[in-house]
Enzyme design. Structure first.
Site, mmCIF file in Angstrom:
data_model
loop_
_atom_site.group_PDB
_atom_site.id
_atom_site.type_symbol
_atom_site.label_atom_id
_atom_site.label_comp_id
_atom_site.label_asym_id
_atom_site.label_seq_id
_atom_site.Cartn_x
_atom_site.Cartn_y
_atom_site.Cartn_z
ATOM 1 C CG HIS A 280 -0.279 0.018 2.533
ATOM 2 N ND1 HIS A 280 0.253 1.167 3.097
ATOM 3 C CD2 HIS A 280 -0.039 -0.978 3.432
ATOM 4 C CE1 HIS A 280 0.772 0.881 4.276
ATOM 5 N NE2 HIS A 280 0.620 -0.412 4.512
ATOM 6 C CB CYS A 296 1.324 -3.669 5.046
ATOM 7 S SG CYS A 296 -0.237 -4.403 5.565
#
Length: 327
Positions: A280, A296
């Protein structure tokens, strides 16, 4: 006795007497019982980090790794690749850069490799974001009834990638581009795959197994980013963030996910419980290149948007992109 005999004899006697006196004086000279010790040899001055002989010093418990030997021909190829890049000869530049990457003696992630990859990445970035011809690009002539979504689905790409690859589709006003019959569009052919090196904070994008682009990324703090094999199974624009027990909408100052989300689903023997991870963007670009996230893969917004556009949405005949995350 004649004078010419007497005076030379007297001179000889004087010289002999003086010689005997000198011998007597030398023999009477006192010899010290304890001769002085020899002066120690001069010591080398040692400056930390700068040994006098120019050689590295090995500290206790430390094994020094000598610098790699120069690779013959690599500097010439790098210089030639840079010249080609500066002249806009993008395919020639990246061909030379790939030769350097594959040369014996050039190791992945070492300085020579990084210099070659910088040229390769620059060339491919320009090719991905323009109509410039390239070996991997195909061409499609628009027919009546076509749409960008239909063309993207047919050629394993996305609408965003088609827009990036064709200047004729760029719109300054942000409105949807319009296509017309007989218009020729270019697109990138091939299968994408992704590899993430946590140790080097790099995301590497491959096209048909060839290195294509490289981006710096952030990873999970305290080694929270899992290693293994994953598939990209979903794509979201302006994602909401849903940490445990919360829903934080896009645009909220507390939402750190940035502008794009690529969902990672474990596969091929990777622990199936490793759900909830993704690639992301971020509202904290200064953290990219560090161990900063909850687990992440974090990228700068403008870079994840580029990656997002070239990763096709899985479904139907479009297989998901494979992602390998390694230590």
């Amino acid at each position: 006795m004649y004078w010419y005999i007497k005076y030379p004899l007297i001179l000889i006697l004087v010289v002999v007497c003086l010689g005997l006196a000198g011998l007597v004086l030398r023999s009477c000279r006192t010899t010290p019982s304890n001769p002085p010790e020899a002066a120690p040899p001069p010591q080398e001055l040692s400056v930390p980090g700068a040994p006098s002989d120019g050689l590295p010093r090995e500290e206790p418990g430390q094994t020094l790794v000598p610098p790699p030997p120069p690779v013959p021909g690599v500097e010439e190829r790098l210089a030639a690749a840079r010249r080609q890049l500066d002249m806009g000869m993008l395919e020639a530049a990246r061909k030379l850069a790939r030769q350097v990457i594959k040369m014996e003696g050039v190791k992945e992630f070492d300085p020579l490799w990084r210099r070659a990859v910088e040229i390769l990445d620059d060339a491919d970035k320009r090719l991905m974001n323009s109509s410039a011809p390239a070996q991997e690009k195909g061409f499609y002539r628009v027919v009546r009834g076509d749409s960008l979504a239909r063309i993207a689905s047919r050629y394993y790409t996305s609408v965003g990638a088609l827009i990036r690859c064709n200047e004729s589709l760029h719109r300054e006003d942000g409105r949807d581009p319009v296509i017309r019959p007989s218009q020729t569009l270019s697109y990138i052919q091939g299968t994408w795959s992704i590899r993430v090196s946590k140790q080097h904070f790099l995301l590497l994008l491959y096209l048909d197994g060839e290195l294509y682009r490289v981006w710096t990324v952030g990873i999970g703090k305290e080694n929270r980013t899992p290693s293994g094999r994953f598939l990209i199974t979903d794509k979201l624009t302006d994602p909401a963030w849903t940490p445990p027990g919360r829903f934080i909408a896009a645009g909220d100052p507390e939402n750190v996910l940035g502008t794009r989300w690529l969902k990672l689903t474990p596969t091929e023997g990777t622990d199936p419980s490793l759900e909830g991870y993704g690639i992301h963007g971020t509202t904290e670009p200064e953290t990219v290149g560090t161990s900063c996230s909850a687990g992440c893969i974090r990228m700068r917004n403008e870079e994840v948007e580029e990656l997002f556009d070239f990763i096709p949405m899985p479904g139907g005949s479009t297989p998901p992109v494979r992602v390998s995350i390694e230590e």
